[in-house]
Design a protein around this motif. Structure first.
Motif, PDB file in Angstrom:
ATOM      1  N   ASP A 149       0.847  -1.200   0.000  1.00 40.73           N
ATOM      2  CA  ASP A 149       0.000   0.000   0.000  1.00 40.73           C
ATOM      3  C   ASP A 149       0.878   1.244   0.000  1.00 40.73           C
ATOM      4  O   ASP A 149       1.146   1.844   1.047  1.00 40.73           O
ATOM      5  CB  ASP A 149      -0.917  -0.024   1.221  1.00 40.73           C
ATOM      6  N   ASP A 182      -2.812   8.378   2.415  1.00 41.61           N
ATOM      7  CA  ASP A 182      -3.266   7.335   3.346  1.00 41.61           C
ATOM      8  C   ASP A 182      -3.429   7.828   4.776  1.00 41.61           C
ATOM      9  O   ASP A 182      -3.383   7.043   5.718  1.00 41.61           O
ATOM     10  CB  ASP A 182      -2.289   6.143   3.299  1.00 41.61           C
ATOM     11  N   TRP A 302      -3.934  -5.466   4.273  1.00 40.34           N
ATOM     12  CA  TRP A 302      -4.225  -4.032   4.099  1.00 40.34           C
ATOM     13  C   TRP A 302      -4.382  -3.329   5.454  1.00 40.34           C
ATOM     14  O   TRP A 302      -5.145  -3.799   6.307  1.00 40.34           O
ATOM     15  CB  TRP A 302      -5.506  -3.860   3.272  1.00 40.34           C
ATOM     16  N   HIS A 303      -3.657  -2.251   5.640  1.00 40.24           N
ATOM     17  CA  HIS A 303      -3.729  -1.424   6.854  1.00 40.24           C
ATOM     18  C   HIS A 303      -3.475  -2.243   8.122  1.00 40.24           C
ATOM     19  O   HIS A 303      -4.113  -2.021   9.153  1.00 40.24           O
ATOM     20  CB  HIS A 303      -5.056  -0.650   6.918  1.00 40.24           C
TER      21      HIS A 303
HETATM   22 ZN    ZN Z   1      -3.928   2.551   2.438  1.00 36.28          ZN
END
Ligand code: ZN
Ligand code: AHN
Length: 331
Positions: A149, A182, A302-303
């Motif tokens: 990401d 982000d 993700w994250h």
């Molecule tokens: Zn992100």
């Protein structure tokens, strides 16, 4: 000096393509037009893209207002400066959802500023300050590496910048690394405020590096390095740039990447391309890894604090890189 070098490259390519055409005739083979053109398309080095990802991670999480962010930004700018004809650094302060004022830096490399016909390639270079999808609640305010990401898209585009510096394209190309994509609102705030994401691209869309800036189309790369990646036709891409989605997916299919570039509709993702489409009116697509089997719809890490170099697979970088290189050099 750069111009002379590029001209020399062009002559070399012309000589090479003449040579192969002759070879085909001599051996009595009927070389198809498409494979002659193929010879002129430079090779994407996926190992090089991987190394660019590792280097970004070496600074630590690239969270705005931190030392790691400043150092990573300086390195990215210096790399872009060596590859591009012109470098623009766009620095500003923007207000985040939590009240913090973020020092942001969009990094813009221009290739062939002489050309009117241009395309725009972009990715975000910051990483998320909070792992708010981490399975361990103790990590919910821990910054992430953002190997996939963030760093993956930048790694692919740095390799493309290197290729562009050695192989003059037939069209102008602008590569933008957006900041503060982000820093969007924390999951535990319990409300989804979409404009809290993509602050760098929102700033650029309202203040482009040239006031009259336009490109025929744009391609955003987001999460393009994980093993088992699948790219579906993202909603806003289909809404604003359906022909570009078809063109890119068609090139991916011809290169044998249909197992990654699926002919299926994905979700609508508010991302950097949304503001390029809606504010600057440049039709822009998002090549983004979507996965229906996870609760959030993205790749499993993700994250989370697990979005590390371990999720990156060279073959995914190669599929995406090759596809974008073919898009550029088919223009
Ligand atoms: Zn992100
Ligand atoms: C939203 O969740 C609204 N957008 C996600 C965009 C994103 C985050 N891309 C990478 N990280």
């Amino acid at each position: 000096m750069l111009k002379i070098y590029s001209l020399f490259g062009l002559i070399l390519i012309t000589l090479l393509s003449c040579g192969s055409r002759q070879a085909g005739t001599e051996s009595g083979k009927d070389t198809p037009e498409s494979s002659i053109r193929q010879l002129n398309i430079p090779e994407f080095n996926a190992d090089s893209a991987y190394t660019f990802i590792e280097k970004q991670l070496s600074f630590g999480p690239r969270v705005p207002n931190t030392q790691a962010h400043r150092e990573a930004g300086q390195w990215l700018a210096s790399m872009m400066d060596t590859y591009a004809d012109t470098l623009y650094l766009q620095q500003s302060r923007v207000r985040a959802w939590d009240g913090n004022i973020l020092n942001i830096k969009n990094i813009i490399g221009v290739f062939r500023p002489d050309m009117q016909r241009r395309i725009l390639l972009c990715a975000h270079w910051d990483s998320r300050p909070f792992a708010d999808y981490d399975p361990d609640p103790a990590n919910h305010y821990t910054p992430i590496d953002g190997a996939n990401d963030g760093a993956s898209g930048v790694g692919v585009l740095l390799e493309i910048a290197r290729i562009l510096s050695e192989n003059e394209p037939g069209i102008g190309v602008d590569i933008i690394f957006f900041d503060a994509e982000d820093y969007g609102i924390h999951r535990l705030e319990g409300r989804s405020d979409e404009d809290t994401w993509a602050l760098g691209s929102q700033y650029w869309a309202r203040n482009p590096h040239r006031p009259d800036y336009f490109a025929r189309y744009g391609i955003l790369l987001d999460m393009v390095g994980a093993s088992g990646a699948t790219f579906k036709r993202e909603g806003y891409s289909m809404m604003y740039a359906p022909n570009i989605v078809r063109q890119v997916w068609d090139i991916a299919r011809r290169l044998g990447h249909s197992h990654m570039f699926l002919n299926r509709d994905g979700g609508y993702i508010i991302d950097d391309h949304y503001y390029i489409n809606t504010i600057r009116n440049i039709p822009t697509i998002n090549i983004i890894h979507q996965d229906e089997s996870t609760p959030h719809g993205f790749f499993p890490e993700w994250h989370t604090t697990d979005d590390t170099i371990d999720v990156i697979e060279i073959s995914t970088l190669r599929a995406v890189g090759e596809t974008v290189v073919n898009v550029i050099y088919s223009e």
